[in-house]
Scaffold this motif. Structure first.
Motif, PDB file in Angstrom:
ATOM      1  N   UNK A   1       1.322  -9.146   7.130  1.00 17.89           N
ATOM      2  CA  UNK A   1       0.472  -9.662   6.052  1.00 17.89           C
ATOM      3  C   UNK A   1      -0.966  -9.837   6.537  1.00 17.89           C
ATOM      4  N   UNK A   2      -1.122 -10.340   7.738  1.00 13.11           N
ATOM      5  CA  UNK A   2      -2.462 -10.518   8.307  1.00 13.11           C
ATOM      6  C   UNK A   2      -3.167  -9.168   8.425  1.00 13.11           C
ATOM      7  N   UNK A   3      -2.455  -8.159   8.922  1.00 10.39           N
ATOM      8  CA  UNK A   3      -3.032  -6.824   9.035  1.00 10.39           C
ATOM      9  C   UNK A   3      -3.431  -6.259   7.682  1.00 10.39           C
ATOM     10  N   UNK A   4      -2.593  -6.480   6.674  1.00 10.58           N
ATOM     11  CA  UNK A   4      -2.903  -5.993   5.329  1.00 10.58           C
ATOM     12  C   UNK A   4      -4.142  -6.703   4.769  1.00 10.58           C
ATOM     13  N   UNK A   5      -4.235  -7.995   4.981  1.00 12.61           N
ATOM     14  CA  UNK A   5      -5.419  -8.739   4.525  1.00 12.61           C
ATOM     15  C   UNK A   5      -6.671  -8.185   5.211  1.00 12.61           C
ATOM     16  N   UNK A   6      -6.591  -7.976   6.514  1.00 15.35           N
ATOM     17  CA  UNK A   6      -7.751  -7.439   7.237  1.00 15.35           C
ATOM     18  C   UNK A   6      -8.149  -6.063   6.701  1.00 15.35           C
ATOM     19  N   UNK A   7      -7.167  -5.202   6.420  1.00 12.24           N
ATOM     20  CA  UNK A   7      -7.475  -3.867   5.874  1.00 12.24           C
ATOM     21  C   UNK A   7      -8.145  -3.985   4.503  1.00 12.24           C
ATOM     22  N   UNK A   8      -7.628  -4.857   3.664  1.00 12.01           N
ATOM     23  CA  UNK A   8      -8.212  -5.032   2.329  1.00 12.01           C
ATOM     24  C   UNK A   8      -9.652  -5.529   2.438  1.00 12.01           C
ATOM     25  N   UNK A   9      -9.879  -6.528   3.260  1.00 19.09           N
ATOM     26  CA  UNK A   9     -11.239  -7.060   3.424  1.00 19.09           C
ATOM     27  C   UNK A   9     -12.174  -6.004   3.991  1.00 19.09           C
ATOM     28  N   UNK A  10     -11.692  -5.248   4.954  1.00 25.48           N
ATOM     29  CA  UNK A  10     -12.499  -4.201   5.570  1.00 25.48           C
ATOM     30  C   UNK A  10     -12.894  -3.135   4.546  1.00 25.48           C
ATOM     31  N   UNK A  11     -11.915  -2.663   3.772  1.00 26.75           N
ATOM     32  CA  UNK A  11     -12.180  -1.618   2.781  1.00 26.75           C
ATOM     33  C   UNK A  11     -13.009  -2.130   1.608  1.00 26.75           C
ATOM     34  N   UNK A  12     -12.684  -3.323   1.132  1.00 30.40           N
ATOM     35  CA  UNK A  12     -13.368  -3.865  -0.045  1.00 30.40           C
ATOM     36  C   UNK A  12     -14.841  -4.136   0.230  1.00 30.40           C
ATOM     37  N   UNK A  13     -15.126  -4.659   1.409  1.00 29.47           N
ATOM     38  CA  UNK A  13     -16.498  -5.073   1.713  1.00 29.47           C
ATOM     39  C   UNK A  13     -17.196  -4.161   2.718  1.00 29.47           C
ATOM     40  N   UNK A  14     -16.563  -3.024   3.032  1.00 30.43           N
ATOM     41  CA  UNK A  14     -17.142  -2.021   3.926  1.00 30.43           C
ATOM     42  C   UNK A  14     -17.617  -2.655   5.240  1.00 30.43           C
ATOM     43  N   UNK A  15     -16.679  -3.360   5.881  1.00 32.78           N
ATOM     44  CA  UNK A  15     -16.968  -3.986   7.164  1.00 32.78           C
ATOM     45  C   UNK A  15     -15.946  -3.489   8.190  1.00 32.78           C
TER      46      UNK A  15
END
Length: 145
Positions: free
Chosen positions: A43-57
């Protein structure tokens, strides 16, 4: 010796930032993952991927953002306050995408949990999604027809 007589006080924790759309999304993703009281690496990895993709970070920035969101989720406003921020700053089509992202976090561990689905429904409703769209998101995420 003096340390025992005069123990040092722990410094006061840094104040939490005011939630914006970025922090509100992260906090809601964390809230979904915490709903079943089993916050795991998938779940932590999925959250990090979503944040990375959504905010281009990058991944490091996403992990740092998630860490702030974890603290914010724990100590800050309830779901409706986070959702209000997103309703005000994110158009409906993108809020639907956020619903998909939240389902991906809920299912990241490979299991459906009633507590996570209840939390998801509360968030989707607070985001202003229609009942039809909420049902469609659930069916799409779970593979139901």
């Amino acid at each position: 010796m003096f340390e025992r007589l005069f123990p040092r006080r722990k410094p006061a924790p840094a104040p939490l930032p005011q939630p914006n759309a970025q922090l509100a999304l992260g906090a809601l993703l964390v809230r979904v993952a915490f709903a079943d009281r089993n916050y795991n690496a998938k779940e932590i990895g999925q959250i990090d991927r979503i944040l990375s993709q959504t905010f281009d970070i990058g991944p490091i920035e996403a992990a740092k953002l998630r860490a702030v969101c974890e603290k914010l989720e724990h100590d800050a406003p309830d779901t409706s306050d986070f959702a209000r921020i997103l309703r005000e700053e994110v158009d409906y089509a993108h809020r639907l995408s956020l619903g998909q992202a939240m389902w991906s976090v809920a299912l990241a561990d490979g299991h459906r949990h009633e507590a996570e689905e209840i939390q998801l429904l509360a968030i989707e409703t607070a985001l202003g999604l229609t009942d039809t769209d909420i049902e469609a998101l659930r069916k799409e995420a779970t593979g139901e027809s």
